[in-house]
Design a protein around this motif. Sequence first.
Motif: not given
Length: 177
Positions: A115-117, A122-127, A130-137, A166-177
Motif C-alpha cells: 500500500r505504501e509503494r 501515485a504521488a510520483v505519477l502526479a508530480g 508534467e509533459g513526460a508524465m502525461r505521455v507516460f500515462r 524521462v518519465a521512467l527515469k523519474h519514476l525509478r529515482r522516486a521509487l528507489d528513495d
Amino acid sequence: MSAVLAANRAQLVRFFTGRTGSAAEAEDVVQEIWLHIAQPDGNSSTVPATGLTIGPIANPLAYLHRVGMNIVLDRVRARGRRERRDAGYVETMTAVLGAEAIDDSPSAFDAAVGRERVARFAAVLAGPPEGAMRVFRRHRIDGASHAEIAAELGITRSAVEKHIAVALKHLRRALDD
C-alpha cells in the motif's frame, strides 16, 4: 418427563459420552434433551417439529435416549456440512506444496509495504515533469501507441519516446528513495 431426566442424568451423560466421544458434548446433548422435553404439564409431550401433543410415554427413559440420539445425529450432520464447507474454503484460499498448506495471501507487513509503494507511485505519477508524465500515462496506462500520442499532442514520435524515457527515469529515482 423432567423428573425422569433428572433421575437418570448421570446415566444419560455416560451413554452419550460413549456415542459422541466427548464428555462436554454429552453434557450439551443432555441439556438439549431437557430443552426438547421441558413441558409445563409433565405427563404429555409436544413434538418439537410439529407442535403436536402426544399422550403419556410408555417408556420415558427410552424416549430420552431416542431424543438424544436424534440430537447427536443432527450434530454429526451439521459437523459434516461445516467440514465440507470449510474444506472448500481452504481449498480455494490455500495452495498445497507437498504435505504443507501454504496461504497465498500476503502477510500484513507485505500488504502495508505494498500500500505504501502504491501511494508513493501515485504521488510520483502526479508530480513533475508534467509533459513526460502525461505521455507516460497515455502510453503505459491507457495503452495508446507512440504514433497516436504524437498525433494527439502534435509532437514527433521521437519526442514521445524521449518523454517516456524521462518519465521512467523519474519514476525509478522516486521509487528507489
